[in-house]
Design a protein around this motif. Structure first.
Motif, PDB file in Angstrom:
ATOM      1  N   PHE A 182       0.828  -1.203   0.000  1.00 56.20           N
ATOM      2  CA  PHE A 182       0.000   0.000   0.000  1.00 56.20           C
ATOM      3  C   PHE A 182       0.865   1.257   0.000  1.00 56.20           C
ATOM      4  O   PHE A 182       0.436   2.316   0.454  1.00 56.20           O
ATOM      5  CB  PHE A 182      -0.938  -0.002   1.216  1.00 56.20           C
ATOM      6  N   HIS A 183       2.077   1.161  -0.527  1.00 59.53           N
ATOM      7  CA  HIS A 183       3.019   2.279  -0.487  1.00 59.53           C
ATOM      8  C   HIS A 183       2.589   3.372  -1.467  1.00 59.53           C
ATOM      9  O   HIS A 183       2.830   3.270  -2.671  1.00 59.53           O
ATOM     10  CB  HIS A 183       4.430   1.801  -0.812  1.00 59.53           C
ATOM     11  N   ARG A 184       1.931   4.400  -0.964  1.00 53.33           N
ATOM     12  CA  ARG A 184       1.480   5.493  -1.813  1.00 53.33           C
ATOM     13  C   ARG A 184       2.644   6.294  -2.394  1.00 53.33           C
ATOM     14  O   ARG A 184       2.463   7.088  -3.321  1.00 53.33           O
ATOM     15  CB  ARG A 184       0.557   6.423  -1.017  1.00 53.33           C
ATOM     16  N   SER A 185       3.845   6.087  -1.861  1.00 54.65           N
ATOM     17  CA  SER A 185       5.012   6.804  -2.388  1.00 54.65           C
ATOM     18  C   SER A 185       5.261   6.470  -3.857  1.00 54.65           C
ATOM     19  O   SER A 185       5.854   7.265  -4.583  1.00 54.65           O
ATOM     20  CB  SER A 185       6.252   6.469  -1.559  1.00 54.65           C
ATOM     21  N   PHE A 186       4.811   5.280  -4.294  1.00 57.93           N
ATOM     22  CA  PHE A 186       4.960   4.931  -5.700  1.00 57.93           C
ATOM     23  C   PHE A 186       4.246   5.946  -6.596  1.00 57.93           C
ATOM     24  O   PHE A 186       4.639   6.164  -7.741  1.00 57.93           O
ATOM     25  CB  PHE A 186       4.363   3.545  -5.979  1.00 57.93           C
ATOM     26  N   LEU A 187       3.162   6.526  -6.072  1.00 60.53           N
ATOM     27  CA  LEU A 187       2.320   7.407  -6.884  1.00 60.53           C
ATOM     28  C   LEU A 187       2.264   8.815  -6.302  1.00 60.53           C
ATOM     29  O   LEU A 187       1.271   9.528  -6.465  1.00 60.53           O
ATOM     30  CB  LEU A 187       0.903   6.821  -6.977  1.00 60.53           C
ATOM     31  N   ALA A 188       3.333   9.219  -5.646  1.00 59.08           N
ATOM     32  CA  ALA A 188       3.398  10.576  -5.105  1.00 59.08           C
ATOM     33  C   ALA A 188       3.722  11.563  -6.225  1.00 59.08           C
ATOM     34  O   ALA A 188       4.504  11.260  -7.135  1.00 59.08           O
ATOM     35  CB  ALA A 188       4.467  10.657  -4.027  1.00 59.08           C
ATOM     36  N   PRO A 189       3.142  12.770  -6.188  1.00 53.05           N
ATOM     37  CA  PRO A 189       3.485  13.775  -7.202  1.00 53.05           C
ATOM     38  C   PRO A 189       4.940  14.212  -7.053  1.00 53.05           C
ATOM     39  O   PRO A 189       5.520  14.130  -5.970  1.00 53.05           O
ATOM     40  CB  PRO A 189       2.522  14.927  -6.899  1.00 53.05           C
ATOM     41  N   ARG A 190       5.511  14.650  -8.149  1.00 47.28           N
ATOM     42  CA  ARG A 190       6.915  15.061  -8.136  1.00 47.28           C
ATOM     43  C   ARG A 190       7.077  16.414  -7.459  1.00 47.28           C
ATOM     44  O   ARG A 190       6.205  17.271  -7.543  1.00 47.28           O
ATOM     45  CB  ARG A 190       7.456  15.102  -9.570  1.00 47.28           C
ATOM     46  N   GLU A 191       8.209  16.559  -6.797  1.00 44.44           N
ATOM     47  CA  GLU A 191       8.551  17.830  -6.141  1.00 44.44           C
ATOM     48  C   GLU A 191       9.961  18.231  -6.564  1.00 44.44           C
ATOM     49  O   GLU A 191      10.892  17.422  -6.430  1.00 44.44           O
ATOM     50  CB  GLU A 191       8.472  17.694  -4.627  1.00 44.44           C
ATOM     51  N   LEU A 283       5.738   2.242 -14.650  1.00 47.47           N
ATOM     52  CA  LEU A 283       6.337   3.089 -13.620  1.00 47.47           C
ATOM     53  C   LEU A 283       7.561   2.454 -12.991  1.00 47.47           C
ATOM     54  O   LEU A 283       8.538   3.143 -12.665  1.00 47.47           O
ATOM     55  CB  LEU A 283       5.291   3.382 -12.537  1.00 47.47           C
ATOM     56  N   ARG A 284       7.524   1.135 -12.786  1.00 47.39           N
ATOM     57  CA  ARG A 284       8.643   0.443 -12.151  1.00 47.39           C
ATOM     58  C   ARG A 284       8.932  -0.845 -12.920  1.00 47.39           C
ATOM     59  O   ARG A 284       8.204  -1.829 -12.817  1.00 47.39           O
ATOM     60  CB  ARG A 284       8.323   0.122 -10.693  1.00 47.39           C
ATOM     61  N   ARG A 285       9.990  -0.825 -13.689  1.00 46.30           N
ATOM     62  CA  ARG A 285      10.359  -1.999 -14.477  1.00 46.30           C
ATOM     63  C   ARG A 285      11.070  -3.068 -13.645  1.00 46.30           C
ATOM     64  O   ARG A 285      11.327  -4.168 -14.134  1.00 46.30           O
ATOM     65  CB  ARG A 285      11.254  -1.581 -15.652  1.00 46.30           C
ATOM     66  N   ASP A 286      11.371  -2.746 -12.381  1.00 44.25           N
ATOM     67  CA  ASP A 286      12.062  -3.704 -11.517  1.00 44.25           C
ATOM     68  C   ASP A 286      11.108  -4.627 -10.773  1.00 44.25           C
ATOM     69  O   ASP A 286      11.535  -5.429  -9.934  1.00 44.25           O
ATOM     70  CB  ASP A 286      12.952  -2.967 -10.516  1.00 44.25           C
ATOM     71  N   GLY A 287       9.800  -4.517 -11.060  1.00 46.17           N
ATOM     72  CA  GLY A 287       8.820  -5.383 -10.401  1.00 46.17           C
ATOM     73  C   GLY A 287       8.379  -4.906  -9.035  1.00 46.17           C
ATOM     74  O   GLY A 287       7.612  -5.603  -8.364  1.00 46.17           O
ATOM     75  N   THR A 291       3.023  -6.079  -6.501  1.00 45.42           N
ATOM     76  CA  THR A 291       2.035  -6.382  -5.461  1.00 45.42           C
ATOM     77  C   THR A 291       1.294  -5.126  -4.993  1.00 45.42           C
ATOM     78  O   THR A 291       0.610  -5.162  -3.977  1.00 45.42           O
ATOM     79  CB  THR A 291       2.705  -7.053  -4.252  1.00 45.42           C
ATOM     80  N   TYR A 292       1.418  -4.036  -5.748  1.00 41.95           N
ATOM     81  CA  TYR A 292       0.770  -2.789  -5.333  1.00 41.95           C
ATOM     82  C   TYR A 292      -0.746  -2.925  -5.419  1.00 41.95           C
ATOM     83  O   TYR A 292      -1.290  -3.358  -6.439  1.00 41.95           O
ATOM     84  CB  TYR A 292       1.234  -1.613  -6.188  1.00 41.95           C
ATOM     85  N   PHE A 293      -1.436  -2.536  -4.344  1.00 45.40           N
ATOM     86  CA  PHE A 293      -2.884  -2.629  -4.238  1.00 45.40           C
ATOM     87  C   PHE A 293      -3.479  -1.236  -4.383  1.00 45.40           C
ATOM     88  O   PHE A 293      -3.253  -0.363  -3.546  1.00 45.40           O
ATOM     89  CB  PHE A 293      -3.272  -3.236  -2.885  1.00 45.40           C
ATOM     90  N   GLY A 294      -4.232  -1.028  -5.440  1.00 43.43           N
ATOM     91  CA  GLY A 294      -4.836   0.265  -5.716  1.00 43.43           C
ATOM     92  C   GLY A 294      -5.097   0.386  -7.200  1.00 43.43           C
ATOM     93  O   GLY A 294      -5.060  -0.604  -7.937  1.00 43.43           O
ATOM     94  N   ASN A 295      -5.368   1.582  -7.668  1.00 41.77           N
ATOM     95  CA  ASN A 295      -5.592   1.825  -9.091  1.00 41.77           C
ATOM     96  C   ASN A 295      -4.337   2.393  -9.737  1.00 41.77           C
ATOM     97  O   ASN A 295      -3.765   3.360  -9.222  1.00 41.77           O
ATOM     98  CB  ASN A 295      -6.748   2.816  -9.278  1.00 41.77           C
ATOM     99  N   VAL A 296      -3.933   1.784 -10.845  1.00 39.90           N
ATOM    100  CA  VAL A 296      -2.785   2.295 -11.609  1.00 39.90           C
ATOM    101  C   VAL A 296      -3.190   2.234 -13.078  1.00 39.90           C
ATOM    102  O   VAL A 296      -2.658   1.459 -13.871  1.00 39.90           O
ATOM    103  CB  VAL A 296      -1.502   1.484 -11.366  1.00 39.90           C
TER     104      VAL A 296
END
Length: 447
Positions: A182-191, A283-287, A291-296
């Protein structure tokens, strides 16, 4: 065959609904939805699995569900509004409503699975609260149907497939598969945020709700068809070298929409076709997001006039599908999409592919194709054997159609295709001598 009537029968003459809570308590907390979750309006998606005798039991399903909800705790929560009016997940340990019912006078083989509006509606639960609901329907023959409905704002089909496999493994007493992330950091906006968040591909594919005209509430029918493996292969061959089966299928469907529009002999003269694209591997070619749970998800689309579509070769239409799908199937597009949603918040947004509009903002017939080919039919075995049949059910509101191909439970390369389309489109599909074939129960139960 008979139409499955609404039934209130249980062993004691009534439906029984209980709430299944996670087997272990978790402290109440809130889980923000990601920017890509926020692209989804309140939509419920259903899926159902048909099992012949002997079928899964309510006790076994509920015990395994309680265990699985420990890891998949968002499914046991509730969607609530935060201070800005945006949806977010409240994990309250509420649990999942589980309904058990009996169709005492009906055998499973008699249910018209292909005629969804007649045979399937009573097999999936109408979710009244929480994120997810389950319904077990038992039949006179000893067979059963396990139906699930979930809130699309919390997860996509990829995520729910992970849950289904984990639930089935728990029921069989096997080792738990990898836990969801559930790591939302995968989909955090850029800063810092990019200097420009307008005028790019995202701006062409999505729009703030405040700029959306009233959508037509057009009639639709729900059907399940079958496609033979040979027809799928033939479509791919006709689409030309390098084209996927899904691209070929989408191109063929786009042409059928043009025929349906022409048959109406009135507006609209344009057809819009969209395809749902998953972004995990982009977004992540390393796999890391496997297991990310959410909408992508994103939904690229194309628009063509019915006249042009009617005269083009399938290969040329497939080339166009490939072009606009490939344009969106990049990590950079998904990163821009996350940034774009951040710039719009808290205003909701919507995919333009749903809006039934052409390039000149004229009325258009529209459809979205979502691949269900990753549906793990053979793995949803709760200890009584694999299902004889499985399908999604997604009768969404609005004027756009929705079509989802998925693998047949027979495992022979055939496809099953759930369609939610205008009656005129269904008529065109059914006039074909190949490709969209009627789903007969003999195909499901007597092969």
């Amino acid at each position: 065959m008979v139409k499955l009537e609404a039934t209130k029968e249980h062993d004691d003459g009534r439906d029984v609904t209980v709430t299944v809570a996670p087997a272990l308590p978790v402290q109440e907390h809130r889980l923000p939805l990601s920017n890509l979750d926020l692209l989804l309006p309140p939509l419920d998606v259903s899926i159902f699995f048909c099992y012949l005798h002997p079928a899964p039991t309510a006790a076994g399903l509920k015990e395994a569900l309680a265990k699985t909800l420990v890891a998949y705790y968002p499914l046991a929560g509730e969607v609530v509004a935060n201070g800005d009016g945006e949806p977010e997940l409240l994990y309250s340990g509420r649990g999942v409503d589980f309904t058990e019912t009996t169709a005492a006078s009906v055998e499973l083989r008699e249910v018209r699975l292909g005629a969804v509006d007649e045979g399937v509606e009573k097999l999936v639960p109408a979710k009244k609260a929480g994120v997810m609901a389950v319904k077990l329907t038992k039949f006179r023959c000893g067979g059963a149907v396990v139906g699930c409905t979930f809130d699309h704002r919390v997860c996509d089909a990829y995520s729910f497939n992970m849950f289904l496999v984990a639930w089935a493994v728990a029921a069989r007493g096997g080792s738990a598969p990898p836990a969801p992330s559930f790591h939302r950091s995968f989909l955090a906006p850029r800063e810092p945020a990019p200097l420009c968040t307008t005028g790019n591909l995202v701006d062409r594919l999505f729009v703030p709700v405040s700029r959306v005209p009233a959508l037509p509430d057009t009639p639709a029918v729900n059907r399940i068809y079958r496609l033979s493996a040979a027809d799928v292969t033939a479509l791919q061959a006709s689409a030309g070298s390098g084209r996927t089966k899904l691209e070929a299928f989408t191109a063929h469907l786009w042409g059928l929409y043009a025929k349906a529009a022409a048959a109406l002999r009135r507006q609209p003269h344009s057809c819009c076709m969209g395809v749902v694209v998953d972004g995990r591997t982009r977004l992540r070619r390393d796999g890391a997001m496997s297991t990310y749970f959410g909408n992508v998800l994103t939904i690229p689309y194309g628009v063509m006039g019915t006249g042009a579509l009617s005269t083009m070769a399938l290969a040329d239409v497939a080339d166009d599908v490939h072009r606009w799908v490939a344009e969106a199937a990049t990590g950079e597009h998904f990163r821009e999409l996350v940034d774009w949603v951040e710039a719009q918040r808290p205003e909701p947004t919507v995919a333009r592919a749903h809006l039934c509009r052409g390039n000149g903002d004229e009325d258009a017939m529209a459809c979205v194709v979502s691949s269900g080919m990753q549906l793990p039919v053979g793995e949803v075995d709760f200890g009584w054997g694999r299902p004889a049949f499985a399908s999604y059910h997604f009768p969404w509101a609005g004027g756009a159609g929705y079509v989802m191909p998925m693998p047949s439970a027979r495992g022979d390369g055939d496809w099953l295709v759930y369609v939610h389309v205008a009656p005129e489109v269904a008529k065109v599909m059914e006039k074909e001598s190949t490709v969209f074939q009627a789903l007969e129960n003999s195909y499901v139960f007597e092969y």
